[in-house]
Design a protein around this motif. Sequence first.
Motif, mmCIF file in Angstrom:
data_model
loop_
_atom_site.group_PDB
_atom_site.id
_atom_site.type_symbol
_atom_site.label_atom_id
_atom_site.label_comp_id
_atom_site.label_asym_id
_atom_site.label_seq_id
_atom_site.Cartn_x
_atom_site.Cartn_y
_atom_site.Cartn_z
ATOM 1 N N GLY A 95 28.331 42.315 31.557
ATOM 2 C CA GLY A 95 29.699 42.145 31.078
ATOM 3 C C GLY A 95 30.668 41.850 32.211
ATOM 4 O O GLY A 95 31.546 40.986 32.088
ATOM 5 N N ILE A 96 30.519 42.561 33.326
ATOM 6 C CA ILE A 96 31.398 42.345 34.482
ATOM 7 C C ILE A 96 31.164 40.956 35.082
ATOM 8 O O ILE A 96 32.107 40.267 35.484
ATOM 9 N N THR A 105 33.487 32.976 28.850
ATOM 10 C CA THR A 105 33.228 34.394 28.602
ATOM 11 C C THR A 105 33.086 34.661 27.110
ATOM 12 O O THR A 105 32.169 35.358 26.666
ATOM 13 N N GLY A 106 34.009 34.083 26.313
ATOM 14 C CA GLY A 106 33.930 34.255 24.865
ATOM 15 C C GLY A 106 32.632 33.710 24.303
ATOM 16 O O GLY A 106 31.994 34.343 23.449
ATOM 17 N N GLY A 107 32.227 32.538 24.780
ATOM 18 C CA GLY A 107 30.972 31.949 24.308
ATOM 19 C C GLY A 107 29.770 32.795 24.675
ATOM 20 O O GLY A 107 28.817 32.929 23.881
ATOM 21 N N SER A 142 35.659 43.232 29.581
ATOM 22 C CA SER A 142 37.101 43.455 29.443
ATOM 23 C C SER A 142 37.725 44.088 30.678
ATOM 24 O O SER A 142 38.955 44.151 30.795
ATOM 25 N N MET A 143 36.903 44.533 31.611
ATOM 26 C CA MET A 143 37.403 45.308 32.739
ATOM 27 C C MET A 143 37.933 44.413 33.851
ATOM 28 O O MET A 143 37.185 43.677 34.483
ATOM 29 N N GLY A 144 39.222 44.468 34.075
ATOM 30 C CA GLY A 144 39.821 43.749 35.191
ATOM 31 C C GLY A 144 39.886 42.256 35.008
ATOM 32 O O GLY A 144 40.283 41.533 35.910
ATOM 33 N N ASP A 145 39.483 41.768 33.809
ATOM 34 C CA ASP A 145 39.541 40.337 33.530
ATOM 35 C C ASP A 145 38.900 39.524 34.648
ATOM 36 O O ASP A 145 39.431 38.519 35.111
ATOM 37 N N GLY A 146 37.737 40.008 35.088
ATOM 38 C CA GLY A 146 37.024 39.274 36.120
ATOM 39 C C GLY A 146 37.374 39.675 37.532
ATOM 40 O O GLY A 146 36.808 39.150 38.480
ATOM 41 N N GLY A 147 38.305 40.611 37.700
ATOM 42 C CA GLY A 147 38.739 40.985 39.040
ATOM 43 C C GLY A 147 37.912 42.088 39.667
ATOM 44 O O GLY A 147 38.224 42.539 40.769
ATOM 45 N N GLN A 226 36.402 35.877 18.789
ATOM 46 C CA GLN A 226 36.765 35.249 20.060
ATOM 47 C C GLN A 226 37.850 34.188 19.863
ATOM 48 O O GLN A 226 38.792 34.092 20.668
ATOM 49 N N LEU A 227 37.757 33.409 18.784
ATOM 50 C CA LEU A 227 38.755 32.365 18.520
ATOM 51 C C LEU A 227 40.140 32.972 18.296
ATOM 52 O O LEU A 227 41.142 32.480 18.838
#
Length: 365
Positions: A95-96, A105-107, A142-147, A226-227
């Motif tokens: 996930g991270i 990410t949604g796909g 969902s954590m940190g939006d990729g950060g 996701q949409l």
Amino acid sequence: MSKSVHENTGLGFILKETLQWSNETSINYPQVIAGFIGMASCISLGFYLNNLMFGLLSTFGVMITSDTSSDGTIKQHTIEQFRTMAIGTVAMIIGIIIAGHGWMTGGLIVTISTLAALLGGFSRTFAIASVQFVILSIIGSSMGDGGLHQDMFKISASFVTGSLLGIIVSVITGYLMQKLWDDKVSVQQTAKISYRQRFTTWRNKLTHFTGWKYTVRVALCMIAAQLIGFVFHLERSYWIGLTVAIVLKRDLAYSQRRIFQRGIGTAVGVLLGSCLLLWSLPQWDSVVIIGLLGALRPIFKNRSYAIYAMLMTPLMLMMFSTGSPVTAHLLEYRLLDTMIGCVLAYVLGFYIWKNASQGNFVGKT
């Protein structure tokens, strides 16, 4: 499924099933004690170390392992808990890794959810593990939006720490209450089915559309989730996917019941959570409340899922807002996203399928 899906769509049925209470499952005290000690300890340690991320993630570890099925001997239960910990850790890392890439990410979340639904048809164990994998993957993404890519191993270590704490407390309590476990062993004496036999059965079911139905239901709901999140730029849209993963079941009637239980329970839980707006709880009061809610979770999960969902709402709000006050916006997001997830699960995961013949792989999972 004991009753026809066609007969289970009236308001009377919905209210009855939503508010139902079951005494079929006895209280599992090791889970209750592990929930209280584990969750309170993890949050306390997070406060003490001034590391709220550790407190949150380790608490998730306790929650996941304490939800593990408790049938069988202590040894069997411990093996199941370690398996759950391993699945959760891998899912969190994935996930991270996939977080913060927009539509990609949604796909990938849709792909992971669809594959998990397909593989979950192999057996009940696979079904449970697949849902856990999807839930933790979504949380990780969902954590940190990729950060937090560079901290993925620290995050995983935090999750594992909480999981191990929950397992240790559960095992110790189980040994001290040995009779409760011994009474359950005889119930599980069933004929073993080889993996080859399971694979053959699973493969044969996939030769008909019935065998793909649950997978298609999950894919439709997750694509829609996701949409909606992307189109409307919802701040915590991952709660929509989480709701779908939690409520959408293989059995249609059971899925319908779970959808309404989750929706009503969350609505009442938001009302309870709004009480948190009235005052700011001291840190150590929050620890006690989180511990108590963690202890109550396993009691109500198999007795009244609506009450379970009601308790989970303030619990999750307190966990995600640890160190800061619960805001009205947080309550709104929780309610809105949960309701969207429930509507998607009902329309795309239940309603358009209720007139079709029901095909189940592994029952109520």
